[in-house]
Design a protein around this motif. Structure first.
Motif, PDB file in Angstrom:
ATOM      1  N   THR A 123     -58.035  -2.873   7.021  1.00  0.00           N
ATOM      2  CA  THR A 123     -58.215  -3.273   5.622  1.00  0.00           C
ATOM      3  C   THR A 123     -56.889  -3.376   4.875  1.00  0.00           C
ATOM      4  N   SER A 124     -55.812  -2.988   5.505  1.00  0.00           N
ATOM      5  CA  SER A 124     -54.500  -3.064   4.873  1.00  0.00           C
ATOM      6  C   SER A 124     -54.018  -4.505   4.840  1.00  0.00           C
ATOM      7  N   LEU A 125     -53.348  -4.855   3.771  1.00  0.00           N
ATOM      8  CA  LEU A 125     -52.772  -6.192   3.640  1.00  0.00           C
ATOM      9  C   LEU A 125     -51.287  -6.206   4.010  1.00  0.00           C
ATOM     10  N   ARG A 126     -50.798  -5.127   4.567  1.00  0.00           N
ATOM     11  CA  ARG A 126     -49.400  -5.091   5.024  1.00  0.00           C
ATOM     12  C   ARG A 126     -49.150  -6.249   5.989  1.00  0.00           C
ATOM     13  N   ASP A 127     -47.980  -6.877   5.845  1.00  0.00           N
ATOM     14  CA  ASP A 127     -47.580  -8.015   6.676  1.00  0.00           C
ATOM     15  C   ASP A 127     -48.499  -9.223   6.465  1.00  0.00           C
TER      16      ASP A 127
ATOM     17  N   VAL B 299     -41.748  -2.741   8.102  1.00  0.00           N
ATOM     18  CA  VAL B 299     -43.037  -3.303   7.722  1.00  0.00           C
ATOM     19  C   VAL B 299     -43.852  -3.534   8.988  1.00  0.00           C
ATOM     20  N   THR B 300     -43.202  -4.141   9.991  1.00  0.00           N
ATOM     21  CA  THR B 300     -43.794  -4.352  11.313  1.00  0.00           C
ATOM     22  C   THR B 300     -42.688  -4.068  12.336  1.00  0.00           C
ATOM     23  N   ASN B 301     -42.970  -4.309  13.601  1.00  0.00           N
ATOM     24  CA  ASN B 301     -41.928  -4.175  14.621  1.00  0.00           C
ATOM     25  C   ASN B 301     -40.863  -5.253  14.480  1.00  0.00           C
ATOM     26  N   GLU B 302     -41.204  -6.352  13.775  1.00  0.00           N
ATOM     27  CA  GLU B 302     -40.273  -7.474  13.637  1.00  0.00           C
ATOM     28  C   GLU B 302     -39.639  -7.597  12.256  1.00  0.00           C
TER      29      GLU B 302
ATOM     30  N   VAL C 124     -33.762  -6.453   0.578  1.00  0.00           N
ATOM     31  CA  VAL C 124     -33.487  -7.439   1.615  1.00  0.00           C
ATOM     32  C   VAL C 124     -34.615  -7.371   2.643  1.00  0.00           C
ATOM     33  N   LEU C 125     -35.397  -8.441   2.699  1.00  0.00           N
ATOM     34  CA  LEU C 125     -36.398  -8.601   3.754  1.00  0.00           C
ATOM     35  C   LEU C 125     -35.680  -9.241   4.926  1.00  0.00           C
ATOM     36  N   HIS C 126     -35.847  -8.707   6.111  1.00  0.00           N
ATOM     37  CA  HIS C 126     -35.109  -9.264   7.251  1.00  0.00           C
ATOM     38  C   HIS C 126     -35.790  -8.965   8.569  1.00  0.00           C
ATOM     39  N   GLY C 127     -35.417  -9.776   9.546  1.00  0.00           N
ATOM     40  CA  GLY C 127     -35.884  -9.543  10.897  1.00  0.00           C
ATOM     41  C   GLY C 127     -35.223  -8.295  11.460  1.00  0.00           C
TER      42      GLY C 127
END
Length: 188
Positions: free
Chosen positions: A5-9, A100-103, A85-88
């Motif tokens: 139910t999470s909207l993360r990613d 946020v995720t593994n990537e 800074v959002l980044h890979g």
């Protein structure tokens, strides 16, 4: 809140009837969503300055290497004086990062900007000032009220498409053309 139910990613796509100066026609990347609320970065609203301007403002020398002009984004109305800074995730560790995720990571420490100034920052990145936040249950209520659509996030949309194409590209990933939707909210 369970992961299902999470909207993360996820991307939040503002509906055409959303008449709010901060969120009208925005695409927001959700960095965190739990029983404590949600946090995201608007990724399609340039702030009118470039990363070079930000480097000048915080007195970082970026003149040693050629850096492509990159816009700074208005990440949201909360703490517009703070940088995000959002980044890979390229395996490097920064002083203050949230996975946020593994990537995908969200970093708030100066070391990433220092690396970017000398051409050693992450390949895929987006710099924003401020963020969007929702109190517990607020985002779920807004989705129920047809304020937002959500869809899985896509790195190509986030990092490679021009800002002005991101909102429609995210909607198109759901098979939606926002220009064909009404500007009035409703429930079936």
């Amino acid at each position: 809140m369970t992961d299902s139910t999470s909207l993360r990613d996820q991307f939040l796509i503002s509906m055409p009837h959303l008449d709010d100066r901060h969120f009208s026609r925005t695409l927001t990347y959700i960095c965190d969503h739990s029983e404590y609320g949600a946090m995201g970065i608007i990724i399609n609203r340039p702030a009118g300055i470039l990363v070079h301007d930000l480097f000048d403002h915080i007195q970082l020398d970026y003149t040693q290497v050629a850096i492509d002009p990159m816009p700074v984004f208005k990440g949201g109305p909360i703490h517009p004086d703070r940088g995000f800074v959002l980044h890979g995730d390229d395996g490097r560790r920064w002083l203050s990062s949230h996975s946020v995720t593994n990537e995908i990571q969200l970093t708030t420490s100066m070391d990433i900007l220092e690396a970017m100034a000398v051409g050693e920052g992450p390949k895929d990145c987006l710099v924003a000032l401020g963020y969007a936040g929702w109190s517990p249950g607020q985002l779920e209520h807004e989705i129920y009220e047809n304020t937002w659509l959500s869809c899985p996030a896509n790195s190509d949309i986030m990092f490679r498409l021009p800002a002005e194409e991101r909102l429609q590209a995210a909607a198109a990933s759901l098979g939606v053309n926002l220009q064909l939707l009404t500007t009035h909210a409703g429930h079936a």
